[in-house]
Design a protein around this motif. Structure first.
Motif, PDB file in Angstrom:
ATOM      1  N   SER A  22      60.198  17.458   2.241  1.00 19.31           N
ATOM      2  CA  SER A  22      61.615  17.127   2.107  1.00 19.31           C
ATOM      3  C   SER A  22      61.704  15.754   1.468  1.00 19.31           C
ATOM      4  N   ASP A  23      62.869  15.404   0.979  1.00 20.36           N
ATOM      5  CA  ASP A  23      63.075  14.104   0.343  1.00 20.36           C
ATOM      6  C   ASP A  23      64.140  13.363   1.137  1.00 20.36           C
ATOM      7  N   ARG A  24      63.689  12.496   2.014  1.00 20.60           N
ATOM      8  CA  ARG A  24      64.616  11.756   2.874  1.00 20.60           C
ATOM      9  C   ARG A  24      65.561  10.868   2.061  1.00 20.60           C
ATOM     10  N   ASP A  25      65.051  10.291   0.950  1.00 20.46           N
ATOM     11  CA  ASP A  25      65.888   9.418   0.129  1.00 20.46           C
ATOM     12  C   ASP A  25      67.067  10.166  -0.467  1.00 20.46           C
ATOM     13  N   ALA A  26      66.887  11.446  -0.732  1.00 13.82           N
ATOM     14  CA  ALA A  26      67.968  12.250  -1.302  1.00 13.82           C
ATOM     15  C   ALA A  26      68.816  12.865  -0.198  1.00 13.82           C
ATOM     16  N   GLY A  27      68.453  12.576   1.050  1.00 12.30           N
ATOM     17  CA  GLY A  27      69.213  13.105   2.170  1.00 12.30           C
ATOM     18  C   GLY A  27      69.004  14.595   2.385  1.00 12.30           C
ATOM     19  N   GLU A  35      60.520  18.700  -6.404  1.00 14.91           N
ATOM     20  CA  GLU A  35      60.204  19.384  -7.661  1.00 14.91           C
ATOM     21  C   GLU A  35      59.012  20.314  -7.497  1.00 14.91           C
ATOM     22  N   SER A  36      57.951  19.824  -6.831  1.00 15.97           N
ATOM     23  CA  SER A  36      56.762  20.661  -6.674  1.00 15.97           C
ATOM     24  C   SER A  36      55.859  20.135  -5.572  1.00 15.97           C
ATOM     25  N   ALA A  83      66.301  13.355 -10.104  1.00 22.01           N
ATOM     26  CA  ALA A  83      67.605  13.064  -9.507  1.00 22.01           C
ATOM     27  C   ALA A  83      67.465  12.538  -8.080  1.00 22.01           C
ATOM     28  N   ALA A  84      66.334  12.817  -7.450  1.00 24.33           N
ATOM     29  CA  ALA A  84      66.076  12.351  -6.089  1.00 24.33           C
ATOM     30  C   ALA A  84      65.139  11.150  -6.084  1.00 24.33           C
ATOM     31  N   GLY A  85      64.924  10.551  -7.248  1.00 24.48           N
ATOM     32  CA  GLY A  85      64.101   9.352  -7.323  1.00 24.48           C
ATOM     33  C   GLY A  85      62.745   9.536  -7.969  1.00 24.48           C
TER      34      GLY A  85
END
Length: 99
Positions: A22-27, A35-36, A83-85
């Motif tokens: 998961s991407d915590r920065d993107a919430g 992405e992969s 888009a998520a960093g």
């Protein structure tokens, strides 16, 4: 993080490898910012086998009879979407191939 196999596991035949990302920065907790995930089976610093997954579930069914018995590092490299960093992260665990 890996959900399967457990660290230190002895693997034989066809095995299921799975990771949660998961991407915590993107919430996101649902993997929307990912992405992969690239799985790698590493022995003595050399990538012996790998697989990239771009969609959930991030998993790999691997036939252990295609490699030599012994100790390996299993690595999951996670890449987030731009888009998520666009960040990266990795998780590793030790496993033994014992066919």
């Amino acid at each position: 993080s890996f959900t399967a196999p457990r660290s230190g596991a002895a693997l034989k035949g066809d095995v299921y490898i799975n990771a949660f990302a998961s991407d915590r920065d993107a919430g996101t907790a649902d993997g929307a910012g990912i992405e992969s995930v690239t799985f790698q089976l590493i022995r003595n610093g050399e990538v012996i086998a790998s697989r990239q997954e771009n969609l959930q579930p991030y998993d790999w069914y691997f036939d252990t009879t295609t490699v030599r018995n012994g100790g390996y590092t299993l690595k999951a490299n996670v890449k987030s979407k731009q888009a998520a960093g666009g960040g990266t992260a990795a998780a590793t665990r030790s496993v033994t191939i014992a066919n």
